[in-house]
Design a protein around this motif. Structure first.
Motif, PDB file in Angstrom:
ATOM      1  N   UNK A  68       0.840  -1.191   0.000  1.00 41.01           N
ATOM      2  CA  UNK A  68       0.000   0.000   0.000  1.00 41.01           C
ATOM      3  C   UNK A  68       0.881   1.249   0.000  1.00 41.01           C
ATOM      4  N   UNK A  69       0.572   2.204  -0.872  1.00 38.74           N
ATOM      5  CA  UNK A  69       1.285   3.489  -0.899  1.00 38.74           C
ATOM      6  C   UNK A  69       0.556   4.476   0.018  1.00 38.74           C
TER       7      UNK A  69
ATOM      8  N   UNK B  75      -1.725   8.985   4.869  1.00 37.28           N
ATOM      9  CA  UNK B  75      -2.922   8.154   4.752  1.00 37.28           C
ATOM     10  C   UNK B  75      -2.790   7.286   3.508  1.00 37.28           C
ATOM     11  N   UNK B  76      -3.506   6.175   3.467  1.00 32.76           N
ATOM     12  CA  UNK B  76      -3.390   5.297   2.296  1.00 32.76           C
ATOM     13  C   UNK B  76      -3.841   5.996   1.010  1.00 32.76           C
TER      14      UNK B  76
ATOM     15  N   UNK C 170       0.902   1.010  12.029  1.00 32.49           N
ATOM     16  CA  UNK C 170       2.119   1.584  12.611  1.00 32.49           C
ATOM     17  C   UNK C 170       2.677   2.670  11.685  1.00 32.49           C
ATOM     18  N   UNK C 171       2.650   2.417  10.372  1.00 25.91           N
ATOM     19  CA  UNK C 171       3.109   3.421   9.396  1.00 25.91           C
ATOM     20  C   UNK C 171       2.301   4.709   9.556  1.00 25.91           C
TER      21      UNK C 171
END
Length: 166
Positions: A21-22, A37-38, A157-158
């Motif tokens: 996921x970026x 955010x994604x 966590x990211x």
């Protein structure tokens, strides 16, 4: 030819955010903070909260003006009772202080049922992590939610570690 066997098909639980996921920065005008955010998730604005959704997952970022920093006691005594009245089948509240890149924050973990899917009516049991960041009269509440048993530890966590005051 045994060395050319096909790799097993990966089976992810529902709501699992992909490892590839970026993420993109989100900085509300005049907020004084930024958070990743994604990328590609739908965004809706609800008052002082921005909500990012994709399938069974949600990231909710809300700003609040308050004169004092949240504590384990204040979240336990004020936030937990509020949420228990708002989140269907609220359970398992655990309040602790944790460290993120932005500094110490109060973390509330709990479970609850999702709203029914508007098409299927299906309800999913969700896990929630709610982080309360505070600086100089400004609180930012970050709530991450997705199905129980989804492997979202790394993505959450990211996101929570990306929070930074400007």
């Amino acid at each position: 030819m045994a060395g050319n066997a096909a790799a097993p098909t990966e089976s992810n639980p529902p709501g699992d955010i992909p490892d590839n996921q970026a993420y993109v920065p989100y900085r509300p005008t005049g907020s004084g903070f930024t958070i990743k955010v994604p990328e590609g998730w739908a965004r809706t604005q609800r008052g002082t909260a921005a909500v990012f959704t994709d399938k069974l997952n949600r990231v909710r970022v809300e700003t609040v003006s308050t004169s004092s920093a949240p504590t384990v006691a204040s979240v336990t005594n004020k936030v937990v009772p509020q949420l228990s009245g708002q989140v269907p089948k609220f359970s398992g509240a655990q309040v602790t202080q944790v460290k993120r890149h932005a500094g110490p924050v109060v973390l509330l973990k709990y479970q609850g049922d999702s709203a029914p899917d508007p098409v299927t009516g299906k309800v999913v049991r969700d896990a929630f992590e709610r982080y309360a960041f505070y600086r100089q009269g400004h609180e930012v509440d970050l709530t991450l939610s997705g199905p129980v048993n989804a492997d979202n530890v790394d993505p959450w966590r990211i996101i929570s570690d990306s929070f930074a005051w400007q």
